[in-house]
Design an enzyme around this catalytic site. Structure first.
Site, short mmCIF file in Angstrom:
data_model
loop_
_atom_site.label_atom_id
_atom_site.label_comp_id
_atom_site.label_asym_id
_atom_site.label_seq_id
_atom_site.Cartn_x
_atom_site.Cartn_y
_atom_site.Cartn_z
N GLY A 8 34.27 37.67 44.85
CA GLY A 8 35.38 38.64 44.93
C GLY A 8 35.71 39.18 43.55
N GLY A 11 37.96 42.51 42.99
CA GLY A 11 39.30 42.60 43.59
C GLY A 11 40.42 42.60 42.57
CD GLN A 12 46.57 41.73 42.95
OE1 GLN A 12 46.43 40.98 43.90
NE2 GLN A 12 47.75 41.98 42.41
CB ILE A 34 31.10 42.39 49.80
CG1 ILE A 34 32.47 42.99 49.51
CG2 ILE A 34 31.19 40.92 50.15
CD1 ILE A 34 33.41 43.01 50.69
CB ILE A 54 33.05 34.44 50.76
CG1 ILE A 54 33.38 32.97 50.51
CG2 ILE A 54 33.98 35.05 51.83
CD1 ILE A 54 34.61 32.72 49.70
CE1 TYR A 142 46.85 35.90 51.16
CE2 TYR A 142 49.10 35.16 50.88
CZ TYR A 142 47.90 35.54 50.34
OH TYR A 142 47.73 35.55 48.97
N1 SER Z 1 50.59 38.81 46.66
C1 SER Z 1 50.33 38.14 47.89
C2 SER Z 1 50.74 38.98 49.05
O1 SER Z 1 51.77 39.62 48.94
C3 SER Z 1 51.06 36.83 47.95
O2 SER Z 1 50.29 35.82 47.46
O3 SER Z 1 50.10 38.96 50.05
#
Ligand code: SER
Length: 317
Positions: A8, A11-12, A34, A54, A142
């Protein structure tokens, strides 16, 4: 010398962490990506990269073998609001992906860093100064993947001796790579609006406190936890870390000190608001401070100054 694979890497977090790891370590620092999210510019030019999905164990294993990897940074994830819309995919990447990573790590003797989050807590968790060891019954997919990931990572450490370590990141704020689909993203977007001279429409209600952190502190945490003396670690997966907690009015007023005419209105997004309401107001990071000397460097004031300066510079060109 470490040889590191970042899963990754575009990514951010990955886009910045990969560059910092390349600065700090002389071994291979491999940018795993990816198709469709290829490394570009400096990230591409400054070191090796490899296709590592992944959800594909073979690709992880191949990159680990080819580059003699001993440390994996597993940064593949869907953020909270996206995960709520695609829960099956969030599980596949978050938990299936972690399982693949841990299995490769077990077979090939790698250390593994996998971020957890303030999202690993839920409505039953004490909201203020949330302790290190407390109730974790999140209501979001999440959060479910994050708590399960903490447990699985600890299991691989105690059962197989895989050197797994982790921190619970707050909302991360940076001017480099924007996040996508997180609940804390408003605290990034607000700086972009201010720097562009636009009005900001805030999706989170006034009075909603969440922990936040400036990216340089977060990157340092990810590196320091992997460098920590294992003999001192009572915890592993995962450490509370904290640097600042605020609500939309606080950050808005702070930005107005530098952008006096800046305007904000509220249009609350019910999905993000429900997620935010289920998360803590602020974490207690005493264990991280005691076990590996964690200490943040940026507060809201320092972050605002730096964010606005960097973004204004970018938008001036
Ligand atoms: N920055 C993440 C989110 O807002 C939290 O871990 O999903």
């Amino acid at each position: 010398m470490k040889n590191i694979l970042i899963i990754g890497s575009t990514g951010q977090i990955g886009s910045e962490l990969t560059m910092l790891l390349r600065k700090n370590y002389t071994g291979n620092v491999v940018a795993g990506y990816i198709p469709g999210a290829e490394p570009k510019g400096e990230l591409k030019e400054s070191g090796p990269s490899a296709i590592v999905d992944i959800t594909n164990s073979q690709q992880i294993a191949d990159a680990v073998t080819k580059y003699q990897v001993d440390t994996i940074y597993n940064l593949a994830a869907l953020l909270s609001a996206v995960a709520e819309n695609k829960p099956q995919l969030a599980w596949k990447i978050g938990l299936g992906g972690l399982f693949n990573t841990l299995e490769v790590a077990r077979e090939k003797n790698c250390a593994v860093f996998t971020p957890s989050s303030i999202g690993s807590f839920g409505p039953g968790t004490p909201k203020d100064k949330t302790p290190q060891d407390t109730i974790q019954r999140p209501k979001t997919m999440y959060g479910v993947t994050k708590v399960s990931g903490e447990l699985l990572s600890d299991y691989y450490f105690t059962r197989f001796g895989v050197d797994t370590r982790s921190v619970r990141f707050p909302g991360l704020i940076s001017y480099v790579t924007p996040p996508g689909g997180g609940t804390t993203d408003y605290a990034v977007d607000i700086y972009y609006s201010a720097a562009k001279g636009e009005k900001f429409v805030c999706p989170i209600a006034a009075g909603t406190y969440m922990d936040m952190m400036y990216m340089p502190d977060a990157l340092r945490a990810a590196i320091e936890i992997m460098e920590a003396d294992p003999a001192r670690l009572v915890h592993r997966n995962s450490f509370n870390i904290a640097s600042m907690s605020f609500e939309p009015e606080t950050i808005y007023q702070n930005i107005r000190k530098y952008v006096p005419g800046f305007e904000m209105e509220y249009q609350v997004d019910p999905l993000r608001q429900a997620i935010a309401d289920s998360w803590p107001n602020s974490l207690d990071d005493t264990c991280a401070r005691e076990e590996w000397d964690w200490k943040p460097e940026y507060d809201l004031e320092a972050m605002t100054k730096d964010m606005l300066a960097k973004l204004k510079q970018r938008f001036a060109h």
